[in-house]
Design an enzyme around this catalytic site. Sequence first.
Site: not given
Length: 319
Positions: A125, A127, A149
């Site tokens: 990801s 992120e 996450y």
Amino acid sequence: MKKALICGISGQDGGYIAKFLLQKGFEVYGGSRDAQMASFKNLDILGIKNQIQLISININDFRSTLQTIIKVKPDEIYNLAGQSSVGLSFEQPVETLESITIGTLNILEAIRFSNLPIKFYNAGSSECFGDTGEEAATEKTPFMPRSPYAVAKSTAFWLVNNYRESYQLFACTGILFNHDSPLRPERFVTKKIIAAACRIYKGSTEKLQLGNVEIARDWGWAPEYVEAMSLMLQQPQPDDYIIATGKTHKLVDFIDYTFKYLGMNWAEHVTVDNSLLRPADLKTGRANPQKAYDKLGWKAAFSMENVIENMIAFELERL
């Protein structure tokens, strides 16, 4: 006929990679915690459910994971399972960490134990990078995760790297920036915006409530991103790749284009709700997907505007 095992087949990416692999002539096995009870709604939407062999597998359970891999003997495994919402990860940090990290570790260990020549794709990801600011992230940009996450995805990334280096597994992580489609649930802000705008266009008097509309992201089209996943596993050597359009937009631009496309002014229909703000959030996500183009020959063809138009068309047809 090659065989692929997709863990997390009920999600957006699981459905699209399944469809792509079926078109490539793969025998596709779709893994879910309880294949007999799950609805697999996305597979129905894509019209491919009856072409997939659905099996029950809990990747948080090593025995279940190993047994499934030995039984199926897949040529390729795609790990798309785990809690997938950044916002929800603040409310369920333990579930998020366990479902992403333990699941990834169990698959890696099961591949090693099985001694089968399996190629493994892990869903990373963007992120993980945190706030990139004006600097576009490359595969060498350090991780600065700002949510449970992102921490979980960062951990899974390094597990894949460790097993690749230590045990010579063919294991890759695709670091995908935001990618959307009609298959996204409404807890994702892009689908929330599209769905509400279409309902308002059809006559609803509701107000669309959003958090921080000044964040900026790189938004792409999910069906073409899954092609990059497959390409990673066709390379001579395993490696990690950023998958993105290379163009970043503010969320307010996403909102503006959506409402304008429907002939409306977003300011008349959107309110900011501070209760929707996250404890921590990254302001800007920027990507440099040059490596994917150089090594995989992959380049995004769909812009943010194309994504919005496609999602609106689907939503209006559904209403």
